[in-house]
Write an enzyme that holds these catalytic residues in place. Structure first.
Site, PDB file in Angstrom:
ATOM      1  N   HIS A  99       1.015  -1.300   0.317  1.00 29.09           N
ATOM      2  CA  HIS A  99      -0.282   0.413  -0.199  1.00 29.09           C
ATOM      3  C   HIS A  99       0.916   1.787   0.154  1.00 29.09           C
ATOM      4  O   HIS A  99       0.299   2.071  -0.516  1.00 29.09           O
ATOM      5  CB  HIS A  99      -0.906   0.404   1.090  1.00 29.09           C
ATOM      6  CG  HIS A  99      -2.751  -0.904   0.952  1.00 29.09           C
ATOM      7  ND1 HIS A  99      -3.592  -0.913   1.766  1.00 29.09           N
ATOM      8  CD2 HIS A  99      -2.697  -1.851   0.183  1.00 29.09           C
ATOM      9  CE1 HIS A  99      -4.723  -1.963   0.920  1.00 29.09           C
ATOM     10  NE2 HIS A  99      -3.803  -2.264  -0.169  1.00 29.09           N
ATOM     11  N   HIS A 140      -1.812 -13.006  -0.335  1.00 29.65           N
ATOM     12  CA  HIS A 140      -3.847 -13.460   0.446  1.00 29.65           C
ATOM     13  C   HIS A 140      -3.427 -15.052   1.117  1.00 29.65           C
ATOM     14  O   HIS A 140      -4.487 -14.775   1.596  1.00 29.65           O
ATOM     15  CB  HIS A 140      -4.480 -13.436  -0.337  1.00 29.65           C
ATOM     16  CG  HIS A 140      -4.570 -12.175  -0.766  1.00 29.65           C
ATOM     17  ND1 HIS A 140      -5.920 -11.223  -2.021  1.00 29.65           N
ATOM     18  CD2 HIS A 140      -4.489 -10.827  -0.249  1.00 29.65           C
ATOM     19  CE1 HIS A 140      -5.473 -10.008  -1.933  1.00 29.65           C
ATOM     20  NE2 HIS A 140      -4.902  -9.682  -1.028  1.00 29.65           N
ATOM     21  N   THR A 141      -2.739 -15.547   0.735  1.00 30.48           N
ATOM     22  CA  THR A 141      -2.210 -16.873   1.296  1.00 30.48           C
ATOM     23  C   THR A 141      -2.328 -16.991   2.847  1.00 30.48           C
ATOM     24  O   THR A 141      -2.471 -17.616   3.676  1.00 30.48           O
ATOM     25  CB  THR A 141      -1.075 -17.609   0.846  1.00 30.48           C
ATOM     26  OG1 THR A 141      -0.778 -19.019   1.636  1.00 30.48           O
ATOM     27  CG2 THR A 141       0.041 -17.118   1.131  1.00 30.48           C
ATOM     28  N   ASP A 190       2.395 -20.611   2.107  1.00 35.14           N
ATOM     29  CA  ASP A 190       2.489 -21.889   0.836  1.00 35.14           C
ATOM     30  C   ASP A 190       1.202 -21.817  -0.303  1.00 35.14           C
ATOM     31  O   ASP A 190       0.747 -20.314  -0.494  1.00 35.14           O
ATOM     32  CB  ASP A 190       1.583 -23.111   1.791  1.00 35.14           C
ATOM     33  CG  ASP A 190       0.553 -22.657   1.876  1.00 35.14           C
ATOM     34  OD1 ASP A 190      -0.362 -21.423   1.876  1.00 35.14           O
ATOM     35  OD2 ASP A 190      -0.203 -23.795   3.477  1.00 35.14           O
TER      36      ASP A 190
HETATM   37  C1  HEM Z   1      -5.862  -7.461  -6.727  1.00 32.09           C
HETATM   38  C2  HEM Z   1      -5.697  -7.056  -5.808  1.00 32.09           C
HETATM   39  C3  HEM Z   1      -5.954  -6.309  -4.001  1.00 32.09           C
HETATM   40  C4  HEM Z   1      -6.558  -6.543  -3.260  1.00 32.09           C
HETATM   41  C5  HEM Z   1      -8.574  -5.903  -4.072  1.00 32.09           C
HETATM   42  C6  HEM Z   1      -6.656  -6.765  -2.622  1.00 32.09           C
HETATM   43  C7  HEM Z   1      -7.289  -6.865  -1.186  1.00 32.09           C
HETATM   44  C8  HEM Z   1      -7.422  -6.288   0.065  1.00 32.09           C
HETATM   45  C9  HEM Z   1      -7.987  -7.113   1.453  1.00 32.09           C
HETATM   46  C10 HEM Z   1      -9.467  -6.460   1.276  1.00 32.09           C
HETATM   47  C11 HEM Z   1      -7.362  -7.492   2.053  1.00 32.09           C
HETATM   48  C12 HEM Z   1      -8.201  -7.509   3.520  1.00 32.09           C
HETATM   49  C13 HEM Z   1      -7.595  -6.113   4.326  1.00 32.09           C
HETATM   50  C14 HEM Z   1      -8.651  -6.205   5.997  1.00 32.09           C
HETATM   51  O1  HEM Z   1      -9.908  -6.469   6.092  1.00 32.09           O
HETATM   52  O2  HEM Z   1      -8.035  -6.391   6.670  1.00 32.09           O
HETATM   53  C15 HEM Z   1      -5.882  -7.711   2.091  1.00 32.09           C
HETATM   54  C16 HEM Z   1      -5.565  -8.493   2.847  1.00 32.09           C
HETATM   55  C17 HEM Z   1      -3.709  -8.465   2.889  1.00 32.09           C
HETATM   56  N1  HEM Z   1      -3.385  -7.877   1.007  1.00 32.09           N
HETATM   57 FE1  HEM Z   1      -4.040  -7.350  -0.273  1.00 32.09          FE
HETATM   58  N2  HEM Z   1      -4.982  -7.144  -2.441  1.00 32.09           N
HETATM   59  C18 HEM Z   1      -5.068  -6.799  -3.435  1.00 32.09           C
HETATM   60  C19 HEM Z   1      -3.219  -7.561  -3.428  1.00 32.09           C
HETATM   61  C20 HEM Z   1      -2.431  -6.987  -2.356  1.00 32.09           C
HETATM   62  C21 HEM Z   1      -0.885  -7.396  -3.184  1.00 32.09           C
HETATM   63  C22 HEM Z   1      -0.404  -7.557  -4.711  1.00 32.09           C
HETATM   64  C23 HEM Z   1      -0.460  -7.914  -2.010  1.00 32.09           C
HETATM   65  C24 HEM Z   1       0.927  -8.123  -1.736  1.00 32.09           C
HETATM   66  C25 HEM Z   1       1.478  -8.127  -1.867  1.00 32.09           C
HETATM   67  C26 HEM Z   1      -1.771  -8.100  -0.779  1.00 32.09           C
HETATM   68  C27 HEM Z   1      -0.536  -8.436   0.338  1.00 32.09           C
HETATM   69  C28 HEM Z   1      -2.554  -8.908   1.204  1.00 32.09           C
HETATM   70  C29 HEM Z   1      -1.985  -9.315   2.747  1.00 32.09           C
HETATM   71  C30 HEM Z   1      -0.069  -9.719   3.322  1.00 32.09           C
HETATM   72  C31 HEM Z   1      -3.101  -9.078   3.277  1.00 32.09           C
HETATM   73  C32 HEM Z   1      -3.573  -9.514   5.018  1.00 32.09           C
HETATM   74  C33 HEM Z   1      -3.217  -8.454   5.502  1.00 32.09           C
HETATM   75  C34 HEM Z   1      -3.466  -8.806   7.415  1.00 32.09           C
HETATM   76  O3  HEM Z   1      -3.583 -10.133   7.454  1.00 32.09           O
HETATM   77  O4  HEM Z   1      -3.695  -8.272   7.974  1.00 32.09           O
HETATM   78  N3  HEM Z   1      -2.373  -8.386  -1.621  1.00 32.09           N
HETATM   79  N4  HEM Z   1      -6.276  -7.457   0.908  1.00 32.09           N
END
Ligand code: HEM
Ligand SMILES: *[C@@H]1O[C@H](CO)[C@@H](O)[C@H](O)[C@H]1NC(C)=O
Length: 407
Positions: free
Chosen positions: A132, A255-256, A280
């Site tokens: 972000h 998201h894994t 994983d």
């Molecule tokens: C298609 C694009 C993406 C969308 C729409 C998206 C959306 C989201 C959403 C809605 C969450 C949940 C946030 C919450 O409710 O706390 C999330 C979590 C997360 N995203 Fe994405 N994301 C995207 C791409 C990415 C990318 C490119 C990465 C990193 C390389 C990433 C890494 C993460 C991680 C690690 C979490 C977990 C955070 C946690 O457990 O607190 N995401 N994402």
């Protein structure tokens, strides 16, 4: 029962060292070689690398160029096992660029490594924070990117950053502690993402560069994806960041490890696959599957992407492709490390002057034994209230072994 057999398959997969071959690997590779989708666009260069000639490049500059072009691996296992040259602030420590980063790596590792052996909610959020900060950039932006602005301005309060509060607070505290020693917020955030990734079992060990500049100006708006976006929108949003559909598929694999908080606040802590806290590939298969444990909450964006014509063959290839997604073999042109390295450099215009401190990162963990799998499976199938911290902290070891609600 159905779920448990699904789960034990995934667990088995995640127990395989990533260096081992997995069933069907040869087949996957040959499919890929044949796949019309293997045409890639994102060898595109970034920042100052676009204008510098080869003879002007430093060693780091030319390595990063090769990583971006897919001819060099973005991972490294080089580790410096010695103790830091001195305490932070001492002359000995100041004389060694990576010394302060070694102390920071120790501190981050303690926060990111759960007693369950999985990575913690801080680790997961640190990876998302890295995305972000850096992702607020496109080829038509004259500012933004991996510049620390997410925490140096009020950018963090934008709706798309909901869920990042705890890691934001923690990262600011680290920044205040270490900024006097030349640490920029931009680097701290990307360094945090890389430490977090490698602390997650099976996570890759990314080459880690420092020297980014901070920007006290909030980045442009409208450049981060939403969970409700269509796959077309997501693909074009990332293409405008030089990240093609294949790289995007590799990246959302982050998201894994995830446990959402804000998509459905009534399900705070529900994971995006059955193995949260592990790096994983279960996420890819489970996003496609119609029989995942009740607690697995799939993002609409991930489901949409997994079905899109530009993304689905790659998605499918990752389903049993731990080595393909996240390989230590060099070069692995489609993998997460390559794509994340690109992401971590968006908006950086002094790439040729960056330095490398990969050696201070903790070692990779190529296998994982899930000691609390019995409890975890019950939780995934809907037992207990939201055992939000269970993923981080081994419940079996603290005595929760019977059914019913845990408060
Ligand atoms: C298609 C694009 C993406 C969308 C729409 C998206 C959306 C989201 C959403 C809605 C969450 C949940 C946030 C919450 O409710 O706390 C999330 C979590 C997360 N995203 Fe994405 N994301 C995207 C791409 C990415 C990318 C490119 C990465 C990193 C390389 C990433 C890494 C993460 C991680 C690690 C979490 C977990 C955070 C946690 O457990 O607190 N995401 N994402
Ligand atoms: C994290 O904790 C696990 C045990 O829970 C341990 O095996 C591993 O070495 C730790 N990782 C680091 C980088 O300290």
């Amino acid at each position: 029962m159905k779920f448990s057999s699904l789960l034990s398959q995934y667990t088995l997969l995640s127990l395989l060292p990533s260096t081992l071959a997995y069933p069907g690997m040869g087949e996957q590779l040959s499919q890929l070689q044949k796949s019309p989708n293997k045409k890639r666009n994102s060898g595109e260069l970034l920042g100052d690398l676009k204008t510098l000639s080869s003879s002007q490049l430093t060693t780091i500059g030319s390595d990063i160029k090769a990583i971006l072009q897919g001819s060099k691996s973005a991972e490294s296992s080089t580790i410096d096992q010695s103790i830091p040259a001195g305490n932070v602030g001492t002359a000995a420590c100041k004389a060694d660029l990576c010394c302060v980063w070694k102390w920071i790596a120790y501190e981050m590792t303690a926060k990111f490594n759960g007693t369950s052996g999985r990575c913690t909610k801080f680790a997961r959020a640190a990876v998302r924070l890295g995305f972000h900060d850096a992702g607020v950039w496109s080829t038509s932006s004259s500012y933004g990117g991996a510049d620390g602005s997410i925490l140096l301005t009020d950018e963090i309060n934008r709706a798309e950053n909901a869920g990042l509060e705890l890691i934001a607070e923690q990262t600011k505290a680290w920044y205040n502690k270490y900024k006097a020693y030349g640490v920029t917020m931009a680097d701290l955030i990307q360094f945090g993402a890389n430490v977090a990734t490698v602390v997650c079992p099976l996570g890759p060990r990314l080459r880690t560069f420092v020297g980014r500049k901070d920007n006290a100006r909030a980045g442009p708006t409208g450049l981060l994806p939403a969970e409700t976006d269509s796959a077309d929108k997501l693909i074009s949003l990332f293409k405008a960041k030089t990240i093609d559909a294949h790289d995007l598929v590799a990246l959302v694999g982050a998201h894994t490890t995830s446990q959402q908080h804000k998509v459905d606040t009534s399900r705070d802590g529900d994971p995006q696959d059955s193995t949260p806290g592990l790096w994983d590939v279960a996420f890819y298969g489970e996003t496609l599957s119609s029989s995942t444990p009740v607690r697995v909450l799939k993002f609409r964006s991930d489901v949409a992407l997994s079905k899109h014509s530009e993304a689905k063959s790659e998605w499918q290839a990752f389903v049993s492709g731990q080595g393909h997604w996240n390989s230590v073999s060099d070069p692995s042109p489609f993998d997460y490390a390559k794509a994340y390295t690109r992401l971590s450099l968006l908006g950086v215009n002094n790439i040729n002057d960056l330095k490398e401190c990969t050696k201070v990162l903790p070692p990779e963990r190529k296998s994982f034994v899930s000691q609390d799998q019995v409890i975890l499976n019950r939780w995934l199938n809907g037992e207990f209230d939201q055992l939000n911290d269970m993923v981080d902290n081994a419940v079996m070891l603290t005595g929760v072994t019977t059914g019913g609600k845990k408060n």
